[in-house]
Design an enzyme around this catalytic site. Structure first.
Site: not given
Ligand SMILES: NC(=O)c1ccc[n+]([C@@H]2O[C@H](COP(=O)([O-])OP(=O)(O)OC[C@H]3O[C@@H](n4cnc5c(N)ncnc54)[C@H](O)[C@@H]3O)[C@@H](O)[C@H]2O)c1
Length: 247
Positions: A95, A153
């Site tokens: 994730n 992205y």
């Molecule tokens: N929020 C959205 O609208 C959305 C939409 C589509 C896809 N996503 C994808 O969902 C996933 C999670 O996003 P989210 O919105 O929950 O983000 P978030 O910022 O709430 O959580 C992401 C977590 O990942 C951790 N992280 C980041 N880089 C890291 C690394 N190199 N090693 C270990 N941990 C790491 C961060 O510390 C954070 O705790 C991502 O891949 C994001 O691209 C999110």
């Protein structure tokens, strides 16, 4: 063998969830524990991932926090070596990834976003040693339908699905692989978005007229991961409130 529990997960099974300190990863970790899985929560954010594991333990679940940067091979190996407390790790949720708003150099960003998922997957597969392992990679609607800035992205999120299809086709003896494409989801990354003018305009175009919640994304991830989805391999499940069918 223990009796199956929710979603068909077995009581002795464990899952690694990367990016488990926040948002979608945190919700996936908490709900995996509710389904009876032992959760090994990985994240860069040491305090945050400790809090996720503590929340699970406080409600009677099994969890360990493993601080790790998934972009660093040595840290991934070290994290896997520290992820053994619950026996076999049959499941993986890739994730973690950089925030879409980050201004990153293109090549480096792809290495961080999709290279890290491959890195964790390959290292985990070397050690999985469990029957019928499964993984879910978190992509985005930005990878299959929606064009977004910055350039890296949507490219990285499309590549994650390509890599998932590769695993599904060529590593099917080793792992069942699927991906989830969230639409706009209410995590810290989108803080303030729904209330903004642009957010309001975008949400008008989402048939369900709201952001998704991390919990809603997590259930899709956990379904694909689970034995209930045992004949699903290589799909991208879009979870976006219908946004992309209206584009
Ligand atoms: N929020 C959205 O609208 C959305 C939409 C589509 C896809 N996503 C994808 O969902 C996933 C999670 O996003 P989210 O919105 O929950 O983000 P978030 O910022 O709430 O959580 C992401 C977590 O990942 C951790 N992280 C980041 N880089 C890291 C690394 N190199 N090693 C270990 N941990 C790491 C961060 O510390 C954070 O705790 C991502 O891949 C994001 O691209 C999110």
């Amino acid at each position: 063998m223990s009796a199956p529990i929710s979603f068909g997960f077995a009581a002795q099974d464990a899952v690694i969830v990367t990016g488990a300190a926040s948002g979608i990863g945190r919700a996936t970790a908490l709900n995996a524990a509710r389904l009876g899985l032992a959760v090994i929560a990985w994240d860069l954010d040491e305090a945050g991932v400790a809090a996720t594991a503590e929340t699970i333990r406080a409600s009677g679940g099994r969890a360990a926090a493993v601080p790790a940067d998934v972009t660093d091979q040595a840290q991934v190996e070290d994290a896997l070596a520290r992820s053994t407390g619950f026996g076999r790790v049959r499941y993986l949720v890739n994730n973690a990834g950089p925030a879409s708003a980050s201004e990153l150099e293109f090549d480096a960003a792809l290495t961080m976003a999709v290279g890290s998922m491959r890195r964790v997957t390959m290292s985990w597969l070397e050690r999985a040693a469990a029957p019928e392992p499964a993984l879910v990679n978190v992509s985005s609607v930005a990878g299959n339908v929606i064009g977004t800035a910055p350039d890296w992205y949507p490219a990285a999120k499309a590549a994650i699905m390509g890599y998932t299809r590769h695993l599904a086709a060529y590593r099917s003896d080793d792992v069942r692989a699927n991906a989830v494409a969230p639409g706009m989801t209410d995590t810290p990354r989108l803080q303030g978005f729904a209330a903004s003018d642009v957010g309001q305009r975008v949400l008008q175009r989402v048939p369900l007229h709201r952001l998704g919640t991390p919990e809603e994304i997590s259930w899709a991830i956990l379904f694909l991961l689970s034995p209930l989805a045992s004949y699903i391999n290589g799909v991208l499940l879009t979870v976006d409130g219908g946004w992309t069918v209206t584009q």
